[in-house]
Design an enzyme around this catalytic site. Structure first.
Site, short mmCIF file in Angstrom:
data_model
loop_
_atom_site.label_atom_id
_atom_site.label_comp_id
_atom_site.label_asym_id
_atom_site.label_seq_id
_atom_site.Cartn_x
_atom_site.Cartn_y
_atom_site.Cartn_z
N ARG A 254 11.10 -68.97 28.63
CA ARG A 254 12.21 -69.94 28.63
C ARG A 254 13.30 -69.62 29.67
NH1 ARG A 254 8.54 -71.64 26.41
NH2 ARG A 254 8.42 -72.66 24.36
N SER A 304 15.43 -76.43 20.22
CA SER A 304 15.55 -75.08 19.65
C SER A 304 16.82 -74.41 20.18
CB SER A 304 14.33 -74.24 20.02
OG SER A 304 13.16 -74.79 19.46
N GLU A 374 18.61 -70.22 23.48
CA GLU A 374 17.75 -70.99 24.38
C GLU A 374 18.54 -72.15 24.97
OE1 GLU A 374 13.69 -73.69 24.11
OE2 GLU A 374 13.83 -71.85 22.93
#
Length: 381
Positions: A254, A304, A374
């Site tokens: 990520r 998320s 994130e």
């Protein structure tokens, strides 16, 4: 496209239209030719006036009456010809560069965000690159906004220029799908499936754009951007363009080396594998249904909130800490999926940030695990 902007002088007042900026007139052949023609006409008019001037001591010639009937308009357009502005005589025009002080909440999936100094929607490559050039020449920072997901925009907003990237186009060449940076990932998956290309179905479940995926290594269902990216066309604030291969982008879970930089993705190429159209479409539907069952898609969210720690899941840790349903202000940890924070009732960015901090603190206390966000915090915090 706008070429150059001139800042207001220190003694100048603010423009009547808040989106107006001074733009230097283009010094092209057409403008130089027009200027030469105007000067020639002026010289001819002056010569005619001198030739018609009365002799000394002679009678004054009669003046042609210019009076018009009351209420009549200019015969050519129905309106009087506009008077040229003083700025136009100095080689300047006024052009609108986006809108000023636009709230960003309607443009984010979380429905949160303060105002942008300048907000501009671009729908073509030319507009995207031109807007970057204008911002650079005015020393304005640029933030490119795609789908507005995976972002938490500060309540005080974003300084500089926010470019809403609506540059959407795609093409297929063999097993390669090329898409511009404003193209939704779901569209990339659909184009691939219609062409009988498999391996990109997971993109249909990621609510973002190609540009965001390239920057943040977006992924789902065990796949991520780094697995399928061939290369990306990039541009920096100086207008320099180049193509970077996937191995040059420093991808990790990520994240990439592009994050935190002013480098903008223009387009990207993704490689799938030859397959069956029906199987690809079926897989997309299966993934979409699973996402609907597990995620709180009925409420505003930004995807998320935390990255999964090695060997575990952020959602499991948050739920095990008893934080499902915990709320601060209008922000709440989703009862449906603990790694989602939803805007339950008019939440602010400060509410979400405070709830994120609480979750991190409680998980660290219970499990000695540090959760890494994130979601990207942007703007003036």
């Amino acid at each position: 496209m706008l070429r150059r902007l001139r800042r207001r002088t220190a003694h100048g007042g603010r423009s009547r239209r808040r989106g107006d900026l001074f733009v230097r007139a283009r010094a092209g052949r057409h403008s130089r030719g027009c200027e030469g023609a105007r000067l020639a006409r002026r010289r001819r008019v002056r010569r005619r006036r001198r030739s018609r001037s009365p002799r000394a001591g002679g009678p004054r010639p009669l003046r042609r009456s210019r009076a018009r009937a009351r209420g009549r308009r200019h015969p050519s357009r129905g309106h009087p010809a506009p008077r040229a502005s003083a700025r136009a005589g100095r080689g300047l025009t006024i052009a609108t560069f986006g809108a000023r002080d636009v709230p960003l909440a309607p443009h984010t999936s979380l429905r949160i965000g303060g105002p942008a100094d300048f907000f501009l929607r671009v729908a073509t490559e030319k507009d995207l690159l031109g807007a970057i050039q204008v911002a650079r020449e005015n020393e304005l920072p640029v933030f490119v906004l795609g789908g507005g997901t995976n972002l938490l925009v500060a309540d005080r907003g974003i300084r500089g220029v926010v470019l809403q990237n609506a540059f959407r186009e795609s093409s297929v060449d063999g097993e390669i799908v090329t898409a511009s940076s404003g193209t939704e990932l779901a569209h990339v998956a659909a184009v691939a499936a219609r062409s009988g290309i498999e391996g990109l179905e997971w993109m249909a479940t990621v609510p973002g754009t190609v540009g965001g995926a390239v920057h943040g290594n977006a992924g789902a269902f065990g796949s991520e951007t780094a697995d399928v990216l061939v290369n990306a066309e990039l541009v920096d604030m100086n207008g320099d363009r180049w193509t970077a291969k996937v191995e040059e982008l420093g991808y990790a879970y990520r994240t990439s080396t592009l994050q935190g930089t002013p480098i903008v993705c223009v387009r990207a190429r993704f490689r799938g594998r030859g397959g069956d159209r029906a199987n690809a479409v079926k897989r997309i539907k299966e993934m979409a249904n699973e996402r609907i069952k597990k995620q709180p898609l009925a409420q505003p969210n930004t995807g998320s909130i935390f990255r999964n720690p090695p060997g575990d899941f952020a959602g499991r840790l948050i739920e095990a800490a008893g934080l499902k349903g915990r709320a601060i202000g209008g922000a709440m940890v989703s009862p449906k999926h603990a790694n989602f924070i939803v805007n339950a009732n008019g939440a602010t960015a400060s509410d979400v940030h405070a709830l994120m901090t609480l979750v991190q603190r409680e998980v660290a206390k219970r499990f000695n695990v540090k959760l890494v966000p994130e979601v990207e915090l942007v703007g003036e915090w």
